[in-house]
Design an enzyme around this catalytic site. Structure first.
Site, PDB file in Angstrom:
ATOM      1  N   ARG A  39      92.564  60.676 -82.691  1.00 44.33           N
ATOM      2  CA  ARG A  39      91.271  60.578 -83.390  1.00 44.33           C
ATOM      3  C   ARG A  39      91.490  60.360 -84.883  1.00 44.33           C
ATOM      4  O   ARG A  39      92.322  61.017 -85.507  1.00 44.33           O
ATOM      5  CB  ARG A  39      90.495  61.872 -83.192  1.00 44.33           C
ATOM      6  CG  ARG A  39      89.310  62.071 -84.140  1.00 44.33           C
ATOM      7  CD  ARG A  39      88.662  63.423 -83.904  1.00 44.33           C
ATOM      8  NE  ARG A  39      87.565  63.725 -84.774  1.00 44.33           N
ATOM      9  CZ  ARG A  39      87.556  64.733 -85.657  1.00 44.33           C
ATOM     10  NH1 ARG A  39      88.615  65.522 -85.796  1.00 44.33           N
ATOM     11  NH2 ARG A  39      86.501  64.962 -86.396  1.00 44.33           N
ATOM     12  N   ARG A  80      78.516  65.899 -97.536  1.00 48.96           N
ATOM     13  CA  ARG A  80      79.893  66.275 -97.879  1.00 48.96           C
ATOM     14  C   ARG A  80      80.027  66.396 -99.389  1.00 48.96           C
ATOM     15  O   ARG A  80      79.386  65.651-100.130  1.00 48.96           O
ATOM     16  CB  ARG A  80      80.882  65.207 -97.420  1.00 48.96           C
ATOM     17  CG  ARG A  80      81.026  65.129 -95.914  1.00 48.96           C
ATOM     18  CD  ARG A  80      82.437  65.457 -95.488  1.00 48.96           C
ATOM     19  NE  ARG A  80      82.500  65.554 -94.043  1.00 48.96           N
ATOM     20  CZ  ARG A  80      83.421  66.227 -93.378  1.00 48.96           C
ATOM     21  NH1 ARG A  80      84.374  66.856 -94.011  1.00 48.96           N
ATOM     22  NH2 ARG A  80      83.416  66.271 -92.074  1.00 48.96           N
ATOM     23  N   LYS A 224      78.274  62.674 -80.468  1.00 54.17           N
ATOM     24  CA  LYS A 224      78.696  64.034 -80.824  1.00 54.17           C
ATOM     25  C   LYS A 224      77.464  64.935 -80.899  1.00 54.17           C
ATOM     26  O   LYS A 224      76.533  64.655 -81.646  1.00 54.17           O
ATOM     27  CB  LYS A 224      79.413  64.031 -82.178  1.00 54.17           C
ATOM     28  CG  LYS A 224      80.761  63.318 -82.125  1.00 54.17           C
ATOM     29  CD  LYS A 224      81.365  63.170 -83.500  1.00 54.17           C
ATOM     30  CE  LYS A 224      81.806  64.484 -84.107  1.00 54.17           C
ATOM     31  NZ  LYS A 224      82.303  64.289 -85.495  1.00 54.17           N
ATOM     32  N   THR A 282      87.174  71.249 -81.069  1.00 56.21           N
ATOM     33  CA  THR A 282      87.236  72.111 -82.263  1.00 56.21           C
ATOM     34  C   THR A 282      87.463  73.596 -81.974  1.00 56.21           C
ATOM     35  O   THR A 282      86.831  74.173 -81.092  1.00 56.21           O
ATOM     36  CB  THR A 282      85.956  71.928 -83.127  1.00 56.21           C
ATOM     37  OG1 THR A 282      85.752  70.526 -83.333  1.00 56.21           O
ATOM     38  CG2 THR A 282      86.092  72.600 -84.473  1.00 56.21           C
TER      39      THR A 282
END
Ligand code: ATP
Ligand code: PYR
Length: 476
Positions: A39, A80, A224, A282
């Site tokens: 990834r 972010r 996702k 994760t």
């Protein structure tokens, strides 16, 4: 005889590439240790870096004689922090400022943010969660171009950290300009999977698919699931995507954390029922970013995802920036193999089988389960039949997918229990059996074992299918 000897892991593994794993040597070790897909996290990877590492993966996968997929994970509509020259150690009571629109402040602790509307979406008194919720801050004042906060929990502020504001719909398009540039890069680098971050509704997946098709890419769309809106629209999102990723890093912040195990189970079950591959991502071995051994709770979490029969497990920081990337992959492999042998949750019994192809796949899997076949060999042109069989989760069989297209082979790296093998399609049933016999011998499957073969035969100009129960009889 139940074929537990030399069990090959069915659950696929994804490793995130990062500073800890960027060398050719590391990439090669990770492939040898069992990584199926790499990834690229586009919140961090720069274009030249991505190009260089994609070429290395292709080279080392060729050398290892193993198909390895590549996944480009978009940043998506995520907030972010920008780049910082140095990390900042923060303690409770410190004042921290987030700036937008290029604002410069003289404060000791400050960082820019990529989302201008943060000053509108957050109110004085709200709590801001930074870096997977590791740093909590309370907003004490706001101006047009900055937010001033009081640090509540100690932590280290680094570049490009994710900021969560749970429950707030971020006013960014599903694919930002950066995402569009990154997708173009991914297509040029031959990425097989494109993960869409912070999917909110089915249309987001449709949009990505249209872009991929318009640019001639056969890349698969992975949605996702990482916030409450995506959970609410889950079924439509599953229908409109090629696969689902349970992005537990953000999901565990955006939803009350006690809901996380329930949501995970619901997503895995729904994906299996709808025959869509599902990735559990994760924090599987988070403690191993710094420690050489996993916690008992991590082993149990991995075993749980394997028991639920997710297609794939994904490592993030463990391989991107951790101290023990190869060890992490080996531990996932070991726990997965042991858990798979002990059996699974069996959600595949809920799959609805409507068409002839689906019924054929079900018959092959029933037969293989009944005779304890170590292999189902499927000749598959576009990967469809192989993924159908994988969706039914055979109890004992590895699914060897013989396919005449290398791109399809790489896409099958995501599916549970599938080992893709490139072949030119045989012209007759006899040739198919001969090819399978030769191949399975190299895989250590013993003469005398029964296997199931599912293939197509040309019949009066049409293509027809046959299922064969075959006892291996190697000619020495
Ligand atoms: N390509 C890269 N270049 C530089 N640093 C990277 C790269 N990929 C990952 N990292 C570093 O490794 C850490 C862990 O990687 P990971 O993919 O889990 O990112 P994350 O930012 O923690 O997660 P997410 O993007 O899912 O919110 C990152 O925070 C970053 O510091
Ligand atoms: C993978 C990812 O984006 C997450 O867990 O949040």
């Amino acid at each position: 005889m139940i074929p537990f000897k030399n069990w090959k892991r069915r659950t696929k593994l994804i490793a995130t590439l990062g500073p800890a794993t960027e060398s050719g040597e590391m990439i090669s070790s990770l492939i040898e240790s069992g990584v199926d897909i790499f990834r690229f996290n586009m919140s961090h990877g720069k274009p030249d870096w991505v190009r260089e590492k994609a070429a290395l993966i292709q080279e080392f996968s060729r050398r290892a004689g193993k198909y390895v997929g590549m996944l480009l994970d978009t940043q998506g509509p995520a907030i972010r922090t920008g780049d910082l020259p140095d990390q900042m150690q923060l303690k409770p009571g410190d004042i921290f400022t987030f700036t937008v629109r290029g604002e410069k402040v003289e404060d000791q602790h400050s960082v820019s943010v990529n989302y201008d509307d943060i000053v509108n979406d957050i109110q004085v008194g709200d709590v801001v969660l930074v870096d997977n919720g590791n740093i909590q801050m309370k907003v004490i004042s706001k101006e047009k171009n900055f937010l001033r906060c009081e640090v509540l929990t100690p932590g280290v502020m680094k570049s490009r950290r994710h900021i969560n504001i749970p429950g707030v719909r971020i006013n960014l398009p599903p694919l930002t300009q950066k995402d569009l540039r990154d997708i173009q890069l991914g297509i040029e680098c031959g990425m097989d999977f494109f993960a869409l971050s912070f999917v909110r509704e089915a249309n987001d997946c449709d949009l990505l698919r249209q872009i991929l098709i318009s640019k001639g890419s056969s890349g698969k769309v992975i949605a996702k699931i990482e916030d409450q809106l995506a959970v609410k629209n889950l079924f439509q999102i599953i229908d409109s995507s090629d696969a689902i990723m349970i992005a537990r890093g953000d999901l565990g912040i955006e939803c009350p954390f006690e809901e996380l195990p329930i949501i995970q189970r619901r997503i895995v079950k729904s994906c299996i029922q709808k025959r869509k591959p599902v990735i559990v991502a994760t924090h599987l071995l988070e403690s191993m970013i710094v420690n050489p051994a996993p916690t008992r709770a991590e082993i149990t979490d991995i075993a749980n995802a394997v028991y639920e029969q997710a297609d794939c497990l994904m490592l993030s920081g463990e391989t991107a920036s951790g101290r023990y990337p190869v060890e992490c992959v080996k531990i996932l492999d070991r726990v997965a193999v042991r858990t798979e042998k002990s059996g699974g949750a069996g959600y595949a019994s809920l799959v609805e089988l409507l068409g002839d192809e689906e019924k054929l796949a079900k018959t092959a899997v029933h037969l293989a389960d009944d005779v304890g076949a170590p292999a189902i060999c499927v000749f598959t042109r576009f990967g469809f039949l192989a993924s159908l069989i994988a969706g039914l989760r055979p109890r004992y069989s590895v699914i060897y997918a013989f396919c005449p297209d290398e791109e399809v082979c790489r896409k099958l790296t995501l599916n549970y229990g599938v080992e893709p093998c490139y072949v030119v399609f045989p012209k007759s049933q006899e040739e198919s059996i001969e090819l399978v016999e030769k191949f399975l011998k190299t895989k250590g499957i013993e003469s005398g074992q029964k296997i199931v073969l599912i293939s197509e035969v040309p019949l009066k100009g049409e293509r027809d299918r046959f299922i064969l129960l075959h006892q291996l009889h190697y000619i020495e």
